[in-house]
Design an enzyme around this catalytic site. Structure first.
Site, PDB file in Angstrom:
ATOM      1  N   HIS A   1      -7.627   3.099   3.541  1.00 11.79           N
ATOM      2  CA  HIS A   1      -7.470   3.901   4.752  1.00 11.79           C
ATOM      3  C   HIS A   1      -8.807   4.179   5.455  1.00 11.79           C
ATOM      4  CE1 HIS A   1      -3.527   4.845   3.109  1.00 11.79           C
ATOM      5  NE2 HIS A   1      -3.226   5.538   4.184  1.00 11.79           N
TER       6      HIS A   1
ATOM      7  N   GLU B   1      -3.711   9.269   7.950  1.00  9.51           N
ATOM      8  CA  GLU B   1      -2.249   9.081   8.057  1.00  9.51           C
ATOM      9  C   GLU B   1      -1.682   9.864   9.241  1.00  9.51           C
ATOM     10  OE1 GLU B   1       0.473   7.679   5.634  1.00  9.51           O
ATOM     11  OE2 GLU B   1      -1.145   6.289   5.197  1.00  9.51           O
TER      12      GLU B   1
ATOM     13  N   CYS C   1     -11.158   2.895  -0.449  1.00 11.00           N
ATOM     14  CA  CYS C   1      -9.786   3.287  -0.108  1.00 11.00           C
ATOM     15  C   CYS C   1      -9.470   2.546   1.177  1.00 11.00           C
ATOM     16  CB  CYS C   1      -9.688   4.789   0.111  1.00 11.00           C
ATOM     17  SG  CYS C   1      -8.091   5.288   0.802  1.00 11.00           S
TER      18      CYS C   1
ATOM     19  N   ASP D   1       0.869  -1.192   0.000  1.00 10.73           N
ATOM     20  CA  ASP D   1       0.000   0.000   0.000  1.00 10.73           C
ATOM     21  C   ASP D   1       0.898   1.231   0.000  1.00 10.73           C
ATOM     22  OD1 ASP D   1      -2.486   1.495   0.199  1.00 10.73           O
ATOM     23  OD2 ASP D   1      -1.894   1.974   2.237  1.00 10.73           O
ATOM     24  N   SER D   2       0.310   2.361  -0.392  1.00 11.90           N
ATOM     25  CA  SER D   2       1.067   3.613  -0.350  1.00 11.90           C
ATOM     26  C   SER D   2       1.477   3.964   1.087  1.00 11.90           C
ATOM     27  CB  SER D   2       0.208   4.743  -0.923  1.00 11.90           C
ATOM     28  OG  SER D   2      -0.975   4.859  -0.158  1.00 11.90           O
TER      29      SER D   2
ATOM     30  N   CYS E   1      -4.238  -1.379  -2.254  1.00 12.09           N
ATOM     31  CA  CYS E   1      -4.381   0.065  -2.402  1.00 12.09           C
ATOM     32  C   CYS E   1      -5.223   0.284  -3.659  1.00 12.09           C
ATOM     33  CB  CYS E   1      -2.994   0.683  -2.571  1.00 12.09           C
ATOM     34  SG  CYS E   1      -3.008   2.435  -2.974  1.00 12.09           S
TER      35      CYS E   1
HETATM   36  N1  DGL Z   1      -4.923   3.355   0.634  1.00 10.53           N
HETATM   37  C1  DGL Z   1      -4.956   3.896  -0.681  1.00 10.53           C
HETATM   38  C2  DGL Z   1      -6.185   3.444  -1.432  1.00 10.53           C
HETATM   39  O1  DGL Z   1      -6.776   2.421  -1.109  1.00 10.53           O
HETATM   40  C3  DGL Z   1      -4.846   5.385  -0.884  1.00 10.53           C
HETATM   41  C4  DGL Z   1      -3.957   6.169  -0.093  1.00 10.53           C
HETATM   42  C5  DGL Z   1      -3.239   7.253  -0.833  1.00 10.53           C
HETATM   43  O2  DGL Z   1      -3.844   8.237  -1.325  1.00 10.53           O
HETATM   44  O3  DGL Z   1      -2.043   7.105  -0.880  1.00 10.53           O
HETATM   45  O4  DGL Z   1      -6.579   4.087  -2.373  1.00 10.53           O
END
Ligand code: DGL
Length: 285
Positions: free
Chosen positions: A203, A167, A201, A19-20, A82
């Site tokens: 997150h 984050e 997402c 993931d990012s 991600c």
């Molecule tokens: N967790 C990432 C997703 O599912 C996005 C996070 C980011 O913008 O880096 O899209």
């Protein structure tokens, strides 16, 4: 004469989860629940997170560099946990990069398994998709859900402030309430009959308690972790040759391109248990 027997022990390695940043840990958590015996190597590109606002080429290059890193660690199978990377990089990685760099390995994403089931949750056949700017602009969910549920009307909403809030550990408080309500209101104005909201997402599950506060009770909120985990179970069942190449000692390792100390401080909120990470040096090309 006695026969000569060679015993080949196949080299096995962990499943890579990428993931990012921290979001993919919400997916790993569910995967570990369903498939506890496998080994996992998580890589968070925290040094370059968030990916959401970045352009297509940048997300592709960053994701490919991280995939190469996980291949370098031996991973035969990688899950892009991600949505932004799955939306913007997965197809090119599968079609252009993999045949050249690792034709015998696989990289899977989170959008298709989610699109395959999301229509089943909706009675009104109106689904809202909440995601990063990158995911929304890619229109991947519109296309993929359309393939499996052509009768479902999909309304997208970009929520650019949610990843930075998560984050930074801002999971509650007036500022968080403001930005959660703002994007939900915008979506409900566009599609008042929506009865299913997908957190597209990885997150966003951390914001679910706040999201729930601002929604009518009849609207379902769907996170992807369990959906992706079930789809991995199914993939490994259908691909026993890949399952055999994945090591199974119940180990989890965590690598971050950012500070390991920061990662360890935040990660447990996403993963549900203490995490001890190491700093990863990802090659740039
Ligand atoms: N967790 C990432 C997703 O599912 C996005 C996070 C980011 O913008 O880096 O899209």
């Amino acid at each position: 004469m006695r026969g000569v027997f060679f015993s080949f022990k196949m080299k096995t390695a962990p499943i890579g989860i990428f993931d990012s940043g921290y979001g993919g840990l919400t997916v790993l958590r569910e995967i570990v629940t369903l498939l506890p015996s496998y080994d996992y190597l998580y890589l968070g590109d925290n040094a370059r997170s968030p990916y959401g606002p970045r352009d297509f080429d940048t997300i592709y290059h960053y994701t490919l560099e991280c995939v190469q890193y996980l291949f370098g660690q031996g991973c035969p199978l990688i899950i892009l946990a991600c949505n932004t990377a799955s939306a913007k990089a997965l197809r090119n990685i599968q079609q252009l990069a993999l045949p050249k760099i690792a034709p015998d390995r696989r990289v899977l994403g989170v959008i298709r398994p989610t699109a395959e089931v999301i229509g089943n949750f909706s009675k009104t056949k109106k689904v809202g998709v909440l995601g990063t700017v990158g995911t929304v602009r890619s229109e991947s969910y519109l296309m993929e859900i359309g393939k499996f549920f052509p009768e479902v009307e999909v309304t997208q909403q970009a929520c650019p402030m949610w990843v930075p809030l998560v984050e930074n550990g801002e999971l509650a408080g007036a500022g968080t309430d403001f930005f959660v309500k703002k994007y939900l209101d915008e979506l409900l104005v566009k599609s008042p009959d929506v009865d299913t909201l997908l957190l597209a997402c990885t997150h966003y599950p951390l914001l679910e308690p706040v999201i729930r506060q601002f929604l009518p009770k009849e609207i379902k909120v769907i996170s992807q972790g369990e959906i992706v985990a079930k789809s991995l179970v199914d993939y490994l069942r259908r691909h026993p040759e890949m399952a055999e190449r994945c090591s199974k000692n119940g180990h989890r390792a965590f690598h971050t391109t950012g500070s390991a100390e920061d990662f360890d401080g935040h990660a447990s909120a996403f993963f549900g248990e203490e995490v001890k990470s190491i700093h990863a040096v990802v090659a740039h090309f």
